[in-house]
Structures are given as structure tokens and as C-alpha cells.
Scaffold this active site. Sequence first.
Site, PDB file in Angstrom:
ATOM      1  N   LYS A 158      -8.611   2.861  -3.457  1.00  0.00           N
ATOM      2  CA  LYS A 158      -7.849   1.959  -2.580  1.00  0.00           C
ATOM      3  C   LYS A 158      -6.743   2.761  -1.917  1.00  0.00           C
ATOM      4  O   LYS A 158      -6.327   3.797  -2.455  1.00  0.00           O
ATOM      5  CB  LYS A 158      -7.230   0.825  -3.412  1.00  0.00           C
ATOM      6  N   LYS A 191     -15.336  -4.106  -9.599  1.00  0.00           N
ATOM      7  CA  LYS A 191     -15.996  -4.874  -8.544  1.00  0.00           C
ATOM      8  C   LYS A 191     -17.188  -4.101  -8.001  1.00  0.00           C
ATOM      9  O   LYS A 191     -18.292  -4.632  -7.864  1.00  0.00           O
ATOM     10  CB  LYS A 191     -14.977  -5.113  -7.424  1.00  0.00           C
ATOM     11  N   SER A 209     -20.116  -3.502   2.929  1.00  0.00           N
ATOM     12  CA  SER A 209     -19.668  -2.180   3.391  1.00  0.00           C
ATOM     13  C   SER A 209     -20.670  -1.120   2.947  1.00  0.00           C
ATOM     14  O   SER A 209     -20.985  -0.185   3.701  1.00  0.00           O
ATOM     15  CB  SER A 209     -18.300  -1.840   2.793  1.00  0.00           C
ATOM     16  N   GLY A 220     -11.202  -2.000   5.470  1.00  0.00           N
ATOM     17  CA  GLY A 220     -10.017  -2.813   5.741  1.00  0.00           C
ATOM     18  C   GLY A 220      -9.538  -3.572   4.513  1.00  0.00           C
ATOM     19  O   GLY A 220     -10.184  -3.595   3.470  1.00  0.00           O
ATOM     20  N   ASP A 221      -8.378  -4.132   4.626  1.00  0.00           N
ATOM     21  CA  ASP A 221      -7.806  -5.050   3.632  1.00  0.00           C
ATOM     22  C   ASP A 221      -6.683  -5.768   4.392  1.00  0.00           C
ATOM     23  O   ASP A 221      -6.709  -5.799   5.635  1.00  0.00           O
ATOM     24  CB  ASP A 221      -7.288  -4.271   2.406  1.00  0.00           C
ATOM     25  N   GLN A 230     -11.072  -2.406  -8.210  1.00  0.00           N
ATOM     26  CA  GLN A 230     -12.195  -2.032  -7.337  1.00  0.00           C
ATOM     27  C   GLN A 230     -13.297  -1.302  -8.106  1.00  0.00           C
ATOM     28  O   GLN A 230     -14.480  -1.441  -7.781  1.00  0.00           O
ATOM     29  CB  GLN A 230     -11.654  -1.145  -6.207  1.00  0.00           C
ATOM     30  N   THR A 237     -17.041 -11.150   2.901  1.00  0.00           N
ATOM     31  CA  THR A 237     -16.250 -11.493   1.714  1.00  0.00           C
ATOM     32  C   THR A 237     -16.182 -13.012   1.546  1.00  0.00           C
ATOM     33  O   THR A 237     -16.392 -13.552   0.446  1.00  0.00           O
ATOM     34  CB  THR A 237     -14.842 -10.877   1.795  1.00  0.00           C
ATOM     35  N   ASN A 270      -9.054 -12.746   7.275  1.00  0.00           N
ATOM     36  CA  ASN A 270     -10.491 -12.502   7.305  1.00  0.00           C
ATOM     37  C   ASN A 270     -11.224 -13.258   6.195  1.00  0.00           C
ATOM     38  O   ASN A 270     -12.216 -13.959   6.454  1.00  0.00           O
ATOM     39  CB  ASN A 270     -10.748 -10.989   7.199  1.00  0.00           C
TER      40      ASN A 270
HETATM   41  P1  NDP Z   1      -5.784 -10.543   6.216  1.00  0.00           P
HETATM   42  O1  NDP Z   1      -4.706  -9.586   6.554  1.00  0.00           O
HETATM   43  O2  NDP Z   1      -6.893 -10.764   7.183  1.00  0.00           O
HETATM   44  O3  NDP Z   1      -5.156 -11.982   5.857  1.00  0.00           O
HETATM   45  C1  NDP Z   1      -4.229 -12.127   4.843  1.00  0.00           C
HETATM   46  C2  NDP Z   1      -3.810 -13.591   4.776  1.00  0.00           C
HETATM   47  O4  NDP Z   1      -3.026 -13.785   3.611  1.00  0.00           O
HETATM   48  C3  NDP Z   1      -2.944 -14.021   5.943  1.00  0.00           C
HETATM   49  O5  NDP Z   1      -3.144 -15.378   6.189  1.00  0.00           O
HETATM   50  C4  NDP Z   1      -1.546 -13.743   5.426  1.00  0.00           C
HETATM   51  O6  NDP Z   1      -0.553 -14.537   6.039  1.00  0.00           O
HETATM   52  C5  NDP Z   1      -1.680 -14.105   3.979  1.00  0.00           C
HETATM   53  N1  NDP Z   1      -0.763 -13.268   3.187  1.00  0.00           N
HETATM   54  C6  NDP Z   1      -0.764 -11.939   3.091  1.00  0.00           C
HETATM   55  N2  NDP Z   1       0.226 -11.484   2.329  1.00  0.00           N
HETATM   56  C7  NDP Z   1       0.869 -12.558   1.910  1.00  0.00           C
HETATM   57  C8  NDP Z   1       1.986 -12.734   1.080  1.00  0.00           C
HETATM   58  N3  NDP Z   1       2.645 -11.707   0.518  1.00  0.00           N
HETATM   59  N4  NDP Z   1       2.367 -14.000   0.835  1.00  0.00           N
HETATM   60  C9  NDP Z   1       1.704 -15.033   1.379  1.00  0.00           C
HETATM   61  N5  NDP Z   1       0.635 -14.903   2.184  1.00  0.00           N
HETATM   62  C10 NDP Z   1       0.222 -13.706   2.440  1.00  0.00           C
HETATM   63  O7  NDP Z   1      -6.364 -10.041   4.798  1.00  0.00           O
HETATM   64  P2  NDP Z   1      -7.779 -10.322   4.135  1.00  0.00           P
HETATM   65  O8  NDP Z   1      -8.228 -11.703   4.438  1.00  0.00           O
HETATM   66  O9  NDP Z   1      -8.657  -9.190   4.440  1.00  0.00           O
HETATM   67  O10 NDP Z   1      -7.413 -10.199   2.581  1.00  0.00           O
HETATM   68  C11 NDP Z   1      -6.956 -11.313   1.811  1.00  0.00           C
HETATM   69  C12 NDP Z   1      -7.127 -11.007   0.336  1.00  0.00           C
HETATM   70  O11 NDP Z   1      -8.511 -10.765   0.059  1.00  0.00           O
HETATM   71  C13 NDP Z   1      -6.387  -9.768  -0.177  1.00  0.00           C
HETATM   72  O12 NDP Z   1      -6.010  -9.987  -1.514  1.00  0.00           O
HETATM   73  C14 NDP Z   1      -7.464  -8.706  -0.132  1.00  0.00           C
HETATM   74  O13 NDP Z   1      -7.180  -7.639  -1.026  1.00  0.00           O
HETATM   75  C15 NDP Z   1      -8.669  -9.517  -0.581  1.00  0.00           C
HETATM   76  N6  NDP Z   1      -9.967  -8.963  -0.219  1.00  0.00           N
HETATM   77  C16 NDP Z   1     -10.293  -8.700   1.081  1.00  0.00           C
HETATM   78  C17 NDP Z   1     -11.552  -8.222   1.392  1.00  0.00           C
HETATM   79  C18 NDP Z   1     -11.984  -8.040   2.795  1.00  0.00           C
HETATM   80  O14 NDP Z   1     -13.178  -7.762   3.004  1.00  0.00           O
HETATM   81  N7  NDP Z   1     -11.130  -8.212   3.792  1.00  0.00           N
HETATM   82  C19 NDP Z   1     -12.526  -7.890   0.328  1.00  0.00           C
HETATM   83  C20 NDP Z   1     -12.124  -8.300  -0.997  1.00  0.00           C
HETATM   84  C21 NDP Z   1     -10.873  -8.773  -1.238  1.00  0.00           C
HETATM   85  P3  NDP Z   1       0.465 -13.877   7.102  1.00  0.00           P
HETATM   86  O15 NDP Z   1      -0.362 -13.596   8.322  1.00  0.00           O
HETATM   87  O16 NDP Z   1       1.529 -14.886   7.295  1.00  0.00           O
HETATM   88  O17 NDP Z   1       0.961 -12.605   6.453  1.00  0.00           O
END
Ligand code: NDP
Length: 454
Positions: free
Chosen positions: A131, A119, A386, A170-171, A116, A215, A246
Amino acid sequence: MTLIATKYLSDLIVQAESKNKNEPEFIQALKEVLSTLEPVIKEHESEYKSLALLERLIEPERIVSFRVPWVDDKGQVQVNRGFRVQFNGSIGPYKGGLRFHPSVNQSIMKFLAFEQIFKNALTGLPIGGGKGGSDFNPKGKSDMEIMKFCQSFMNELQKHIGQDVDVPAGDIGVGGREIGYLFGQFRRIRNAYEAGVLTGKGLEYGGSLARKEATGYGLMYFMREMLKASNIGLEGKTVIISGSGNVAIYACEKAQMMGAKVVGMSDSSGCIYDSDGIKLDVIKEIKEVRRGRIKEYLDVVQGAKYFENTSGTPRIYEIKADIVLPCATQNDINIETAKLLVNNGVIAVGEGANMPCTNEAVEYLIQNNVLLAPGKAANAGGVATSALEMSQNSIRDFWTFDVVDKKLEAIMVNIFNQCQREVNEYNLGINYLAGANIAAFKKISNAMIAQGII
Ligand code: NDP
């Protein structure tokens, strides 16, 4: 990993490995960054060494770890572990998301906070790197349980955050609902409306338009620029996306708006394939409204297919596509998966998630001429927006969707241009990961040097 010839760097990695023995993800992130910084470190080795610059860069300014007790719907007391890693505040208040997932531990928190820093520097906005999160599993919990957990988590977290101190967002596992409960509890404890203390807020209480989309949209703006630099267009390209949260949903939306055809998406259980193109309204209904599983897509869309994950490579990567967007979690693409992608003729990989490719996978993809959009640059649109939310909170204003989206697009184009500039300066071919790390490092190291030994 690429061989490191500079002794200062290779010694540092050995020391870091011995000091952080149980932190594989953090060590992986360190190695990825440090190995790519070699051309710059070589130029300034004795100065950096005398200031212990890298030693300070890889040591968090502060880590808070705390107990989170809460009572579930059956009246039983549950205890989780909470974290906040305040890694580097030389450019601005610590800024970075909160992750609620059973896999959360100190190693994962430190890797995410370290990434982060870089980034946030790339966004060009005044935000440092942090984080946090908890090993709490939101899956299957009632709304009441989520609220009670968030309130207990905030009871401790509030001691360490503030709009000029540290601004969480969030994350994974932390979306609008959780941010709402966290903000409510913060406001109650402080008895003040300090809107800029959290981002990703609802639009009614200090949130920003386009933050939800940022994102995913940002990832596609970066992807468009990277492809353009190689004279490739997005129109008609096929895309697969891992995840359906997301980032994945809004990457899909923007890819479709740009004329690409998304044919596969996934969750942790498996993936769907729709050769006619994913119907995103169906995915949104399943994931954003019902919080269901991706296989429910088949209940609505005739002719689509579902492949359940077993152990090993997530099934989504078996689907052939021109562009692959890993938007789920870290280390989703290992060397075997990278080989599969190259065999399938993939043109580009865009890291929506943080560190979704192992270091070996990154190296293999780049060596095989796959254009790789590195996460810390390509997914920076979320944190950048953000920061735009914080700006609106500070000046007590509310910008239109179009204004925020235009600013986001300009930021992503600028991030790509910074990566390209360093790639050109150091003759790095298509290694945009090295370009991103170098561009960010130059800014952070200058700020750290200017502020003295702290
Ligand atoms: P969400 O919780 O909205 O979605 C996560 C997605 O990934 C779900 O479909 C989930 O499936 C899947 N997932 C999570 N953990 C696992 C795992 N261990 N194995 C397989 N699938 C998994 O999270 P985000 O979309 O916010 O975040 C996704 C990624 O993007 C993360 O790496 C996050 O750090 C990164 N990110 C997010 C940002 C943001 O603005 N939200 C900004 C920059 C990076 P299931 O529902 O089955 O768990």
C-alpha cells in the site's frame, strides 16, 4: 478484544505494541487478525514459533518514505510525504492502492498494507500485499496542481515499482485522473510501455472494463452470498451507505440492481436521506463529474433531507435500514454506533471500506447476530479486478464488461465459500471475519514456509 490464551500470540502482540508505539491503526489491524487466527496457531504453535513465522508476517519486507516537492498555482513550493509499504510478496508482486489524504501516515499505510496481504490471498490470484500514498490533500486543488503533485510523486515511486515488482492502484483521493498522470510520468521516465505497472487505468490505455465498478459490485456479490447462507434475500431491503466515492457509488448501483432500496448516502460533511430511494445519476453527476458536496443532492431532488455531521457518530448511521454499507474510511463505526445499529434492527453490515468498524464494534455486532461481511473479503473485488487488468495487459487483450464482471462474480462467490468453509471447520458461528483471516493465513503461511527464512 477476545482474550488470547496462546502464549506465542499474546507475547507477539505485546512485542508489536512496544515496537510500533505510534502506530495505533496498525496495532488495531494486527490484533484483529491475530486474535482470530488462534485456532490455527494452536495447532502449529511450535512449528510457527521455530520459524518465527508470525514475527516475519507482521514485519514489512520494506517501507519506502520519501519527500514529494511540488509547485502550486501561486508559484509556492509545497512539500508532502510519500510512502510505499511492501509488506509481503510471498504470493506475488506487491499489490495495493495509493491513498492521497491529509490523514495519511506510516501507521495508516502499514495497517492498509497488512490487511491487503490477506485480502489479496483470498482472491486466489498471484498478488502480494502492499500500500502507499501521501498526506497530500487533493481537495480544492486545480487539475494542474494534481498533475504536478502526481509527477513529483512518481519521480521517486518509479524506483520501487514494476509489473513484476509492485503494482499500485487507486484508493481514497486517487481515481482515474490521478492514475493517468502517474502512468504518464512513469512511461516518460522509463521510455517503455509497461502497462501492468499500475491498475485502474483509463480504458484507452490499458485499463479494464468493470474495474471502476468492481469493489462496489463485489461487495454486493459477497453480501448476496452471505445473506443467502442465512436464507435472507436482498429484494426490498433498505440500505444505507457511508461515503459517496468510488466504492459507495457502485455498491449503491449493484444494490439497486439486486432490488434493494438505498435510502441514505454521505460524504465527510454529512448525509442525505431519500425515502423514495437514492437517485444515483444525481450522485454520479455531483461526485464523479463536478466533484461537489453531497448536500447539492437537495438542489435537484425535492423532498430529500440533509443532516450535517457534528462531532461523534456520522449522521448517516442514525437512518434506520436493514443493511449498512460503510464505504468511506477506517473506524467509521465505533462501539456506540454499533449499539445504535443493533437497536435499529440492522440485519447485516458489509464493509466496503478497509477496517471501517473498530474491533469492539465488530465483536459487538457479531455477538448480536448481525451478519458482518469483513472488508478484506467483501471489498476484495477491486484488487481482484486489478489483477484481471494485469492479466489483460500481459496477454495484450481487452475483455468485454460481461466477461470481467462474470469473473469478478465467480471470485467473490469463491471468497465467500472459503470464509464459510473455515467457519464450518472451526465452528465459528457467523464469524466470517475469523473465517476470512484463517483462509487467507493458511495460504500465506504455506507460501512463506515453502520459501524458507526470508
Ligand atoms: P473515494 O476517495 O472515491 O471516496 C471516499 C469517500 O469516503 C468520500 O465520500 C469521502 O468523503 C469519504 N471519506 C473519506 N475520508 C473520510 C473521512 N476521514 N471521514 C469521513 N468520510 C471520509 O475512495 P474509495 O471509494 O476508493 O475508498 C473508500 C474506502 O474503500 C477506503 O477505505 C478504501 O481504502 C476502501 N477500498 C477502496 C477500493 C477501491 O477499489 N477504490 C478497494 C478496496 C477498498 P469526502 O469527499 O467528503 O472526503
